[in-house]
Design an enzyme around this catalytic site. Structure first.
Site, PDB file in Angstrom:
ATOM      1  N   LYS A 122      -5.344  -1.448  13.157  1.00 30.27           N
ATOM      2  CA  LYS A 122      -5.572  -0.052  13.516  1.00 30.27           C
ATOM      3  C   LYS A 122      -4.606   0.430  14.586  1.00 30.27           C
ATOM      4  CE  LYS A 122     -10.147   0.196  11.647  1.00 30.27           C
ATOM      5  NZ  LYS A 122     -11.551  -0.148  11.883  1.00 30.27           N
ATOM      6  N   LYS A 204      -7.437  -5.634  -6.785  1.00 29.46           N
ATOM      7  CA  LYS A 204      -8.734  -5.054  -7.141  1.00 29.46           C
ATOM      8  C   LYS A 204      -8.849  -3.625  -6.642  1.00 29.46           C
ATOM      9  CE  LYS A 204     -10.876  -7.148  -3.169  1.00 29.46           C
ATOM     10  NZ  LYS A 204     -12.112  -7.326  -2.538  1.00 29.46           N
ATOM     11  N   LYS A 207     -10.602   1.304  -1.604  1.00 31.03           N
ATOM     12  CA  LYS A 207     -10.521   2.659  -1.081  1.00 31.03           C
ATOM     13  C   LYS A 207      -9.098   3.066  -0.733  1.00 31.03           C
ATOM     14  CE  LYS A 207     -14.959   3.340   1.155  1.00 31.03           C
ATOM     15  NZ  LYS A 207     -15.680   3.345   2.406  1.00 31.03           N
TER      16      LYS A 207
END
Ligand code: TRP
Length: 341
Positions: A122, A204, A207
């Site tokens: 982050k 896969k 989001k």
């Protein structure tokens, strides 16, 4: 030892998990997390929480927060999460979480927080907003879990480090002040998590990846068809019973999730006989996908149109979660010696 018995009655098997209210749920969430939740709510005392406070660490603008929170609630309920069985609540409705977070912050060291993978990620993504909330994200998550004295936390691999830290903080608390908080562990019914392949043949569904390679529960029928029809194929196998390339294997994988066995078997046979027509296969998959998603999407919209119902869900969830949190906090304050009268 005596204390432990009193605070952890045998048979109280508590499950807790949190869902961030960012982004739309997709097929990967459905077959991964949500189906696990739905199964657990029958077997355990479950607390499922919308992590609205956590989202403030990276999304300080709250204009869309309410809508996002309502959507997460509606999507999970449409997928089978039952607010009558589980406590389904918002993090910000359990104020004691903030208190426990404060206490646990005294047991969390700057060095270990800075080493957390998600924190480092982050910092890279939001270099202009490296706030203390971001640094102590895992402490808040630990508070979410231990405030219910939860033993089991159904989460994916990406949350393993946070869970490890929750164990560390719980243990430090117990060593310093006495055994109050059980160690939480990951849980997923010992069965292999279902992998939902993305539509572009890489990895896969998730989001953050390519939205065109992800089927969302909110996708309209045409959007689903378009996404499915665009998936990569080739001219087909030239040798009988040959191994499938990844991108073809993925199409079969998706088909196994939403189509009936006979349909999958037919295309397997066609593939092995080198007579497969991928155009037909994708058309079939698109229709089966539409038939799978459309009822869920419609249910989500019905629930979202019923704000009164959603308010009741939140109130009921908050009441259950607060009862459990208050019981723990009494023990926590007592153990810490914060009960002066
Ligand atoms: N950090 C979790 C995520 O990113 C969300 C979360 C918040 C959570 N609190 C939690 C998960 C408590 C499990 C338990 O998905």
């Amino acid at each position: 030892m005596e204390k432990k018995k009193e605070t952890m009655p045998p048979g109280r098997q508590v499950v807790m998990s949190g869902i961030r209210p960012t982004g739309f749920l997709h097929l990967g969430n459905y077959f991964g997390a949500i189906q696990n939740y739905v199964k657990m709510q029958d077997d355990f005392e479950c607390y499922f929480m919308v992590a609205d406070l956590h989202s403030l660490t990276t999304h300080p603008d709250t204009k869309e927060l309410k809508q996002n929170v309502l959507r997460v609630l509606a999507e999970n309920i449409a997928c089978g999460l039952d607010p009558e069985k589980a406590a389904f609540y918002c993090q910000s409705h359990v104020h004691e979480t903030a208190e426990l977070y404060l206490y646990l912050n005294m047991m969390a060291y700057k060095g270990e927080l800075e080493k957390t993978t998600t924190f480092k990620d982050k910092v890279r993504q939001h270099p202009q907003n490296v706030n203390a909330g971001l640094l102590t994200y895992p402490v808040l998550q630990a508070a979410d879990i231990v405030i219910h004295r939860a033993k089991y936390v159904p989460v994916g691999k990406d949350q393993e480090q946070h869970l490890e830290m929750a164990r560390t903080f719980a243990n430090r608390f117990n060593h310093r002040y006495g055994e109050v908080l059980p160690e939480p562990t990951a849980f997923n019914y010992n069965r292999q998590l279902i992998k939902v392949p993305s539509l572009d043949g890489t990895g896969k569904m998730s989001k953050s990846e390519n939205p065109n390679a992800t089927i969302y529960l909110a996708d309209e029928d045409d959007v689903i068809r378009k996404k499915v029809m665009k998936t990569k194929t080739d001219a087909g196998p030239t040798q009988q019973n040959s191994v499938k390339p990844d991108y073809i294997d993925n199409i079969f994988g998706l088909m196994k999730l939403v189509s009936v066995n006979d349909v999958v078997a037919k295309f397997e046979d066609d593939y092995n006989a080198c007579t497969i027509r991928y155009g037909d296969m994708k058309k079939q998959l698109a229709e089966d996908m539409v038939n799978f998603i459309a009822p869920i999407r419609n249910k989500v919209n019905d629930i979202l149109n019923n704000e009164k119902y959603l308010k009741e869900v939140m109130e009921k969830g908050a009441a259950k979660a607060n009862a459990s949190a208050n019981a723990t906090m009494k023990l926590v304050r007592q153990a810490m010696g914060l009960n002066y009268y």
